[in-house]
Design an enzyme around this catalytic site. Structure first.
Site, short mmCIF file in Angstrom:
data_model
loop_
_atom_site.label_atom_id
_atom_site.label_comp_id
_atom_site.label_asym_id
_atom_site.label_seq_id
_atom_site.Cartn_x
_atom_site.Cartn_y
_atom_site.Cartn_z
N PHE A 117 -22.88 -5.11 -16.93
CA PHE A 117 -21.93 -5.32 -15.85
C PHE A 117 -22.70 -5.30 -14.53
O PHE A 117 -23.90 -5.03 -14.49
CB PHE A 117 -20.84 -4.23 -15.88
CG PHE A 117 -21.36 -2.83 -15.69
CD1 PHE A 117 -21.47 -2.27 -14.44
CD2 PHE A 117 -21.77 -2.07 -16.79
CE1 PHE A 117 -21.97 -0.99 -14.26
CE2 PHE A 117 -22.27 -0.79 -16.63
CZ PHE A 117 -22.37 -0.25 -15.35
N GLY A 161 -17.77 -0.16 -18.94
CA GLY A 161 -19.20 -0.22 -19.29
C GLY A 161 -19.87 1.13 -19.08
O GLY A 161 -20.67 1.58 -19.92
N HIS A 170 -31.30 3.90 -15.56
CA HIS A 170 -31.03 5.00 -14.64
C HIS A 170 -29.92 5.90 -15.19
O HIS A 170 -30.05 7.12 -15.24
CB HIS A 170 -30.62 4.43 -13.29
CG HIS A 170 -29.53 3.40 -13.38
ND1 HIS A 170 -29.62 2.28 -14.19
CD2 HIS A 170 -28.30 3.33 -12.81
CE1 HIS A 170 -28.51 1.56 -14.09
NE2 HIS A 170 -27.69 2.18 -13.26
N ARG A 171 -28.83 5.29 -15.69
CA ARG A 171 -27.69 6.09 -16.16
C ARG A 171 -28.06 6.80 -17.47
O ARG A 171 -27.69 7.95 -17.67
CB ARG A 171 -26.44 5.23 -16.34
CG ARG A 171 -25.19 6.04 -16.65
CD ARG A 171 -23.90 5.26 -16.47
NE ARG A 171 -23.77 4.77 -15.11
CZ ARG A 171 -24.05 3.53 -14.73
NH1 ARG A 171 -24.44 2.63 -15.59
NH2 ARG A 171 -23.94 3.18 -13.46
N THR A 229 -13.77 6.80 -13.87
CA THR A 229 -14.34 5.49 -13.53
C THR A 229 -13.39 4.40 -13.99
O THR A 229 -12.71 4.55 -15.00
CB THR A 229 -15.73 5.29 -14.17
OG1 THR A 229 -16.22 3.99 -13.84
CG2 THR A 229 -15.72 5.44 -15.68
N SER A 230 -13.37 3.32 -13.25
CA SER A 230 -12.56 2.18 -13.71
C SER A 230 -13.45 1.26 -14.55
O SER A 230 -13.00 0.23 -15.04
CB SER A 230 -12.00 1.41 -12.50
OG SER A 230 -13.08 1.04 -11.67
N ASN A 231 -14.72 1.64 -14.71
CA ASN A 231 -15.71 0.78 -15.34
C ASN A 231 -15.91 1.18 -16.81
O ASN A 231 -16.54 2.19 -17.11
CB ASN A 231 -17.02 0.94 -14.54
CG ASN A 231 -18.09 0.01 -14.99
OD1 ASN A 231 -18.17 -0.33 -16.16
ND2 ASN A 231 -18.94 -0.39 -14.06
N ASP A 252 -22.18 7.84 -9.27
CA ASP A 252 -22.33 6.91 -8.15
C ASP A 252 -23.71 6.29 -8.24
O ASP A 252 -24.72 7.01 -8.33
CB ASP A 252 -22.13 7.61 -6.81
CG ASP A 252 -21.85 6.60 -5.72
OD1 ASP A 252 -21.07 5.66 -5.95
OD2 ASP A 252 -22.42 6.72 -4.61
N GLU A 294 -13.90 7.82 -1.50
CA GLU A 294 -15.36 7.60 -1.40
C GLU A 294 -15.80 7.81 0.03
O GLU A 294 -15.62 6.94 0.88
CB GLU A 294 -15.74 6.20 -1.88
CG GLU A 294 -15.96 6.17 -3.37
CD GLU A 294 -17.08 5.23 -3.82
OE1 GLU A 294 -17.97 4.89 -3.01
OE2 GLU A 294 -17.05 4.86 -5.00
P1 IMP Z 1 -20.55 2.46 -8.45
O1 IMP Z 1 -21.41 3.60 -8.84
O2 IMP Z 1 -19.55 2.16 -9.52
O3 IMP Z 1 -19.98 2.59 -7.08
O4 IMP Z 1 -21.51 1.22 -8.50
C1 IMP Z 1 -22.13 0.67 -7.37
C2 IMP Z 1 -22.43 -0.77 -7.65
O5 IMP Z 1 -23.53 -0.87 -8.53
C3 IMP Z 1 -21.30 -1.58 -8.27
O6 IMP Z 1 -21.37 -2.86 -7.70
C4 IMP Z 1 -21.63 -1.60 -9.74
O7 IMP Z 1 -21.16 -2.77 -10.40
C5 IMP Z 1 -23.14 -1.59 -9.69
N1 IMP Z 1 -23.69 -0.86 -10.82
C6 IMP Z 1 -23.52 0.45 -11.12
N2 IMP Z 1 -24.18 0.77 -12.22
C7 IMP Z 1 -24.77 -0.38 -12.65
C8 IMP Z 1 -25.56 -0.69 -13.77
O8 IMP Z 1 -25.86 0.13 -14.65
N3 IMP Z 1 -25.98 -1.96 -13.86
C9 IMP Z 1 -25.67 -2.92 -12.94
N4 IMP Z 1 -24.92 -2.68 -11.89
C10 IMP Z 1 -24.46 -1.42 -11.75
#
Ligand code: IMP
Length: 191
Positions: A142, A11, A168-169, A7-9, A62, A32
């Site tokens: 985030f 958070g 959720h996560r 992940t690049s995230n 995802d 993707e």
């Molecule tokens: P992805 O899973 O990184 O592709 O996230 C899909 C979208 O949902 C992106 O715009 C993320 O910033 C947002 N997102 C994913 N997880 C969260 C979260 O826990 N809180 C808020 N936004 C999220």
């Protein structure tokens, strides 16, 4: 063996470290494909596992925000919508709706090779949390966290530990951590 969280995230990686001992964040832009969260996460995990050498297990996540009054929008397109419209405009789209209920859902996909010469296996774990879309509040988290309220608090107003306890996560990570603890390779004393 470390788990490589692709992940690049940062958070997301911080949230995972609250549940898993040895998480290494890896930046890899997996392909993707279009589809539901399970399909995207599982294909991404398989792609990343092979691309990163096919030895250390990888984890891909995802996620999507599903707004009831908007028929589940932005759903699987949440990332694209955040990049294009932005979170404030998603709030403004919802502002006029009487029913602002929504949920966040995530699917974690774990790709690993349990037997040295065996096939790659992908396991998926899901979690979701109900909430309400509100005007942005809070500086933490985030993505859509500032507009997603759960029990009176937006996720951007929560610490990582507080968010994990309800998110959720967090739910998906807890299920994954339980499963992992039962895996032979992870049991104490196993090689
Ligand atoms: P992805 O899973 O990184 O592709 O996230 C899909 C979208 O949902 C992106 O715009 C993320 O910033 C947002 N997102 C994913 N997880 C969260 C979260 O826990 N809180 C808020 N936004 C999220």
């Amino acid at each position: 063996m470390p788990i490589r969280f692709v992940t690049s995230n940062e958070g997301k990686a911080d949230e995972a470290r609250e549940y898993l001992d040895d998480v290494e964040r890896v930046d890899y832009d997996y392909t993707e494909i279009q589809g539901d969260l399970e399909t995207v996460a599982a294909a991404g995990a398989r792609d990343a596992f092979e691309a990163l050498g096919g030895v250390d297990p990888v984890l891909v996540d995802d996620a999507g925000l599903f707004v009831r009054a908007l028929d589940g929008f932005p759903g699987p397109y949440s990332s694209y919508v955040e990049d294009t419209l932005g979170v404030d405009r998603v709030w403004r789209l919802c502002e006029a709706e009487d029913d602002r209920r929504a949920h966040f859902r995530t699917v974690l996909a774990y790709a690993h090779r349990p037997e040295e010469d065996g096939d790659v296996q992908v396991e998926t774990f899901e979690g979701s949390v109900p909430g309400t879309i509100v005007a942005p509040r809070g500086d933490g988290g985030f993505g859509y966290d500032p507009i997603f309220e759960h029990d009176g608090t937006t996720m951007a107003e929560m610490s990582t530990a507080e968010k994990n306890a309800v998110s959720h996560r967090g739910r998906a990570l807890a299920t994954f951590a339980d499963w992992l603890a039962g895996e032979p390779a992870q049991r104490k004393g196993a090689q």
